[in-house]
Design a protein around this motif. Structure first.
Motif, PDB file in Angstrom:
ATOM      1  N   LYS A 347       0.826  -1.207   0.000  1.00 53.37           N
ATOM      2  CA  LYS A 347       0.000   0.000   0.000  1.00 53.37           C
ATOM      3  C   LYS A 347       0.863   1.260   0.000  1.00 53.37           C
ATOM      4  O   LYS A 347       0.602   2.217  -0.748  1.00 53.37           O
ATOM      5  N   LEU A 348       1.889   1.296   0.862  1.00 56.27           N
ATOM      6  CA  LEU A 348       2.733   2.486   0.955  1.00 56.27           C
ATOM      7  C   LEU A 348       3.467   2.749  -0.357  1.00 56.27           C
ATOM      8  O   LEU A 348       3.498   3.896  -0.843  1.00 56.27           O
ATOM      9  N   TYR A 349       4.050   1.733  -0.930  1.00 51.70           N
ATOM     10  CA  TYR A 349       4.803   1.931  -2.167  1.00 51.70           C
ATOM     11  C   TYR A 349       3.883   2.320  -3.313  1.00 51.70           C
ATOM     12  O   TYR A 349       4.305   3.049  -4.227  1.00 51.70           O
ATOM     13  N   THR A 424      10.582  -3.595  -2.169  1.00 50.54           N
ATOM     14  CA  THR A 424      11.349  -2.421  -2.596  1.00 50.54           C
ATOM     15  C   THR A 424      11.844  -2.589  -4.028  1.00 50.54           C
ATOM     16  O   THR A 424      11.924  -1.611  -4.787  1.00 50.54           O
ATOM     17  N   GLN A 425      12.171  -3.809  -4.416  1.00 54.37           N
ATOM     18  CA  GLN A 425      12.526  -4.054  -5.812  1.00 54.37           C
ATOM     19  C   GLN A 425      11.352  -3.753  -6.738  1.00 54.37           C
ATOM     20  O   GLN A 425      11.523  -3.172  -7.817  1.00 54.37           O
ATOM     21  N   GLU A 426      10.157  -4.122  -6.317  1.00 55.71           N
ATOM     22  CA  GLU A 426       8.971  -3.791  -7.108  1.00 55.71           C
ATOM     23  C   GLU A 426       8.778  -2.280  -7.199  1.00 55.71           C
ATOM     24  O   GLU A 426       8.418  -1.747  -8.251  1.00 55.71           O
ATOM     25  N   LEU A 427       9.028  -1.567  -6.097  1.00 58.01           N
ATOM     26  CA  LEU A 427       8.935  -0.108  -6.116  1.00 58.01           C
ATOM     27  C   LEU A 427       9.936   0.480  -7.106  1.00 58.01           C
ATOM     28  O   LEU A 427       9.604   1.421  -7.859  1.00 58.01           O
ATOM     29  N   LEU A 439      19.136   8.195 -13.422  1.00 57.60           N
ATOM     30  CA  LEU A 439      19.432   7.580 -12.128  1.00 57.60           C
ATOM     31  C   LEU A 439      19.395   6.054 -12.243  1.00 57.60           C
ATOM     32  O   LEU A 439      18.461   5.485 -12.823  1.00 57.60           O
ATOM     33  N   ASP A 440      20.407   5.404 -11.688  1.00 56.25           N
ATOM     34  CA  ASP A 440      20.426   3.937 -11.602  1.00 56.25           C
ATOM     35  C   ASP A 440      19.599   3.530 -10.389  1.00 56.25           C
ATOM     36  O   ASP A 440      20.123   3.264  -9.300  1.00 56.25           O
ATOM     37  N   VAL A 441      18.295   3.466 -10.590  1.00 54.24           N
ATOM     38  CA  VAL A 441      17.404   3.228  -9.459  1.00 54.24           C
ATOM     39  C   VAL A 441      17.575   1.815  -8.904  1.00 54.24           C
ATOM     40  O   VAL A 441      17.463   1.595  -7.693  1.00 54.24           O
ATOM     41  N   GLU A 442      17.865   0.847  -9.784  1.00 60.13           N
ATOM     42  CA  GLU A 442      18.072  -0.523  -9.291  1.00 60.13           C
ATOM     43  C   GLU A 442      19.335  -0.616  -8.434  1.00 60.13           C
ATOM     44  O   GLU A 442      19.346  -1.257  -7.378  1.00 60.13           O
ATOM     45  N   GLY A 443      20.406   0.025  -8.906  1.00 62.60           N
ATOM     46  CA  GLY A 443      21.635   0.012  -8.108  1.00 62.60           C
ATOM     47  C   GLY A 443      21.476   0.726  -6.780  1.00 62.60           C
ATOM     48  O   GLY A 443      22.011   0.282  -5.753  1.00 62.60           O
ATOM     49  N   LEU A 444      20.735   1.846  -6.790  1.00 64.91           N
ATOM     50  CA  LEU A 444      20.503   2.571  -5.539  1.00 64.91           C
ATOM     51  C   LEU A 444      19.672   1.725  -4.583  1.00 64.91           C
ATOM     52  O   LEU A 444      19.921   1.720  -3.359  1.00 64.91           O
ATOM     53  N   LEU A 448      20.649   0.114  -0.602  1.00 54.86           N
ATOM     54  CA  LEU A 448      19.892   0.246   0.642  1.00 54.86           C
ATOM     55  C   LEU A 448      19.980  -1.025   1.488  1.00 54.86           C
ATOM     56  O   LEU A 448      19.853  -0.967   2.720  1.00 54.86           O
ATOM     57  N   PHE A 449      20.183  -2.191   0.825  1.00 54.21           N
ATOM     58  CA  PHE A 449      20.211  -3.475   1.539  1.00 54.21           C
ATOM     59  C   PHE A 449      21.611  -4.067   1.598  1.00 54.21           C
ATOM     60  O   PHE A 449      21.761  -5.227   2.011  1.00 54.21           O
ATOM     61  N   SER A 450      22.617  -3.320   1.164  1.00 50.59           N
ATOM     62  CA  SER A 450      23.971  -3.898   1.098  1.00 50.59           C
ATOM     63  C   SER A 450      24.468  -4.334   2.475  1.00 50.59           C
ATOM     64  O   SER A 450      25.093  -5.398   2.609  1.00 50.59           O
TER      65      SER A 450
END
Length: 805
Positions: A347-349, A424-427, A439-444, A448-450
């Motif tokens: 819902k939030l995403y 978050t991947q779906e977002l 922007l490399d949104v997938e890399g960013l 976040l989870f690194s």
């Protein structure tokens, strides 16, 4: 006369044979018919005429089988003198001519074939010569191509070297051009003190203020460095030639002026931003667009774009942040479940994606470079709004002191991590569809989870260990509840209830595999590279191997402890009491404990085999395909699996040895206590042999029926084979008063002799006389029939029996 003319006419019939008659679908019957059809019809007509001339009287049978009338004997005599088949001469002539024609046709065909063969040979020679010439030509072409390729390679290398030289020369030319420009600018500043009116247009163009300021700073630094180097050359008050002092003074004055200009520019930029904010609050897109175009002249509009993104409500409104936390985490007083968090994140995403989509429409209408603004917006969303939520959601637990499994344990953190990562991947994919510029949104998103992914394997293994220990405690508690009312047979009154045996449970192993399967799913989610995936899968699967190996090994060892305890009771009885015919209650209790332990160990082996089969099936279905892409991973994991199960195999092997010892000891005890001197007699005593089974035989066969039925119902495959082989080959000849060959007839490998006697198959015991050895002849009952199918029984000579006086 009439017949002669007919024959002569038939012989003159034309015979036509052509080569074309033998082409296509040739039929000999058709050819033969075409030759004789003109002759045979005349014969048929003559036969019909002769038949019409006969009378109706009696008939006689001719020698060839035909009938004739008996009223005209004269006609019959005349008929015998005339030929029965007058066309035979014409047919013979026809066949002879046909043979001649066929011979001529064969000669013609042979001649044509010979000519054709010569022609084919000639053409084949020509073709071979042509092929040879073509091969030589192709070899020449290949040589030409090789020389051409070598030439092209040489030219390419030369061109590459020339290109490198040209690139180096171009870089030097560019550096020289910049140096010339700087020297020109420096000469302009070094003309007259305070003269800044004759400078290049660069230093008076408002749109190139930043570039002019950068060049002025470089010139000033160079001039000051030159002056500092020239100072030591002035000695004894001599006047040095004029250097770059004028340039330094003019550059200082210019830089001071630039500071003033930049301050005015900054003030103008602030006023435009304020106007932009006011228009933004009123949703006046035209005014916002006008201000954005003017602001794009200041630092390419970066400050305007950043200012617009920073003033969005979702980044500055505290209520929005609190709403995000409440939507995902729920009530802070209770722990949210992964399913609840998944629904909240969805819902939030979705709300975030809709908000970004609305902002994208405004950005497209206002800013001259909308992609740059979208890149800043999406980056701010991920780094601020999403990161603040993930920090509260994903709190790393302590591996050394984790929360109990009842409160979620480490598994709760891993499930939350998987849910947050997947959502978050779906977002990120949704934001990419809306638009995020360069922007490399997938890399960013990955960044976040690194921190969590780097330590993920350790947490996964710690979670599996925690679940395993919790399951063992649960099984131990259940075992205590079951054993509390009745206690354990053979234990002393002061024995602790906590030491009650814990049996192997196939359901528990299935649960271990289910936990591991869930962990492998997370490994697949978090590992994008095949090598990383294979390494994580191996570590997780190895954890399962160690758990299953330890679990079934401990279970088999506990079952062995029961066998050892029963053997101890049996030994105490034998050592502490004199052997007699009276079977005491202690001896019977020890025997019952041994039989119960035997059955318990067989069941434990069966469950251990089922557990190993479950692990092997899981490996084949789910693990192999993940390890095969990486060289060596699959083979190494197979070795680890074999090594992990070796301890369980060793425990099973030792336990089967103890089971055999238990069976042999009980048979020994039964024979020692039940056999009597009256059961034996010499073959020379003249007494009538009594073939009825003795009491010892009855009890031994009943005991064997029970234990062997247990063994053959529980053991399977190699376990059964190993048990029977060990029982037959090793123990068959090592016990002096033991049964030999406790196996079905189909599995019996061999029977060994012992101390001068040969064991006799039980199926023959009823049919042979006594030969100085006691026989155990079974009854016809169900139990003894079962024993007959399972065993061979023989014992020692009467003088070696210890309990007979």
């Amino acid at each position: 006369m009439k017949e002669r003319s007919k024959s002569s006419s038939v012989s003159n019939l034309p015979l036509i044979l052509n080569i074309d008659d033998f082409k296509g679908d040739f039929s000999f019957d058709a050819l033969f018919g075409n030759l004789v059809n003109e002759l045979l019809p005349s014969f048929q007509e003559d036969s019909a005429d002769s038949a019409d001339g006969h009378g109706i009287g009696g008939t006689d049978v001719l020698p060839n089988g035909h009938t004739r009338t008996s009223s005209d004997a004269t006609k019959f005599a005349q008929g015998l003198s005339a030929p029965l088949f007058p066309e035979v001469d014409a047919l013979l002539l026809l066949f002879k001519n046909s043979c001649k024609e066929l011979v001529d046709l064969r000669k013609q065909i042979d001649g044509k074939l010979s000519n054709l063969k010569k022609e084919v040979s000639t053409q084949d020679d020509k073709h071979r010569k042509t092929l040879t010439e073509l091969e030589k030509g192709v070899d020449g072409l290949f040589n030409s191509f090789a020389r051409l390729d070598s030439r092209i390679s040489s030219v390419g290398q030369t061109a590459a070297k020339v290109g490198d030289h040209l690139q180096s020369a171009d870089a030097q030319r560019e550096t020289a051009s910049q140096a010339i420009e700087l020297i020109k600018y420096l000469m302009e500043f070094n003309r007259n003190p305070g003269s800044l009116m004759e400078l290049s247009p660069l230093f008076s163009d408002d749109s190139r203020v930043a570039e002019a300021a950068s060049i002025a700073q470089k010139l000033r630094s160079f001039a000051e460095e030159d002056i500092s180097k020239a100072m030591p050359s002035v000695v004894g008050g001599a006047t040095a030639s004029r250097g770059l002092e004028v340039a330094v003074a003019n550059l200082q004055e210019y830089c001071n002026g630039m500071v003033t200009v930049l301050s005015h520019s900054s003030e103008l930029e602030n006023r435009l931003l304020a106007r932009f904010d006011a228009a933004s609050q009123r949703r006046e897109l035209s005014t916002m667009s006008e201000c954005a175009k003017i602001l794009s002249q200041f630092n390419r509009g970066t400050s305007a774009m950043q200012h617009y993104v920073a003033t969005r409500p979702m980044f500055i409104d505290v209520e929005v942040m609190n709403s995000d936390n409440k939507l995902v985490l729920g009530d802070q007083s209770s722990q949210a479940s992964p399913n609840y968090v998944a629904r909240g994140l969805s819902k939030l995403y979705k709300e975030i994606t809709d908000t970004v989509r609305k902002e994208a429409a405004t950005i497209m209408a206002v800013f001259p470079s909308p992609n740059d603004v979208m890149s800043i917006l999406v980056q701010r969303v991920l780094e601020q709004r999403v990161t603040s939520l993930l920090d509260k959601l994903l709190e790393k637990p302590s591996i050394a002191h984790p929360r109990p499994v009842g409160e979620g344990g480490i598994l709760l953190y891993l499930r939350m991590l998987a849910v947050a990562y997947e959502k978050t991947q779906e977002l990120a994919r949704d934001l990419r569809a809306v638009g995020c510029g360069d922007l490399d949104v997938e890399g960013l998103t990955e960044s976040l989870f690194s921190a969590h992914k780097d330590e993920y394997p350790e947490y996964e293994q710690a979670s599996l260990r925690q679940l395993y220990q919790a399951k063992l405690e649960e099984l131990r508690a259940e075992s205590q509840k079951v054993s509390e009312p009745s206690g354990t047979i053979g234990r002393s009154k002061g024995a602790s209830v906590a030491s009650s045996p814990l049996e192997i449970s196939v359901a528990a192993v299935t649960e271990f595999v289910r936990w591991n399967e869930e962990a492998i799913t997370r490994c697949t989610l978090f590992s994008s590279l095949p090598a990383t995936l294979a390494a994580n899968v191996r570590s997780v699967f190895t954890c399962l191997l160690h758990q299953v190996s330890q679990y079934i090994t401990d279970g088999l060892e506990r079952a062995r402890d029961s066998l050892t305890e029963a053997a101890s009771l049996r030994e105490r009885f034998v050592i502490g009491s004199s052997v007699s015919r009276r079977v005491t209650s202690q001896a019977e209790a020890a025997a019952a404990a041994g039989e119960s332990s035997f059955k318990s160990f067989m069941v434990a082996v069966q469950r251990a085999g089922s557990s190993v089969a479950i692990v092997q099936q899981y490996f084949a279905n789910s693990i192999s395909r993940l390890l095969l892409p990486v060289d060596g991973s699959h083979a190494a994991t197979c070795e680890e699996m074999a090594t992990a199960m070796s301890s369980a195999e060793g425990a099973a092997f030792k336990g089967l040895h103890q089971c055999i010892e238990t069976v042999m000891a009980e048979v020994e005890r039964l024979l020692s206590t039940e056999q009597k001197a009256a059961d034996y007699h010499s073959p020379d005593d003249g007494m009538v042999h009594d073939h009825r089974p003795t009491n010892a035989c009855t009890r031994v066969v009943a005991y064997l029926s029970r234990v062997l039925e247990t063994a053959f119902t529980t053991l399977e495959g190699l376990n059964k084979q190993a048990f029977l082989t060990e029982l037959l080959e090793e123990h068959g000849g090592s016990h002096s008063r033991v049964l030999h060959g406790l196996a079905p007839q189909g599995h019996r490998k061999r029977l060994a002799t012992h101390q001068g006697w040969m064991p006799t198959p039980i199926i023959q015991l009823e049919d042979i006389p006594t030969r100085g050895k006691a026989k155990l002849v079974p009854h016809r009952g169900h139990a003894h029939s079962l024993a007959r199918a399972h065993s061979t029984v023989a014992i020692d000579k009467p003088p070696e029996l210890k309990s007979i006086p």
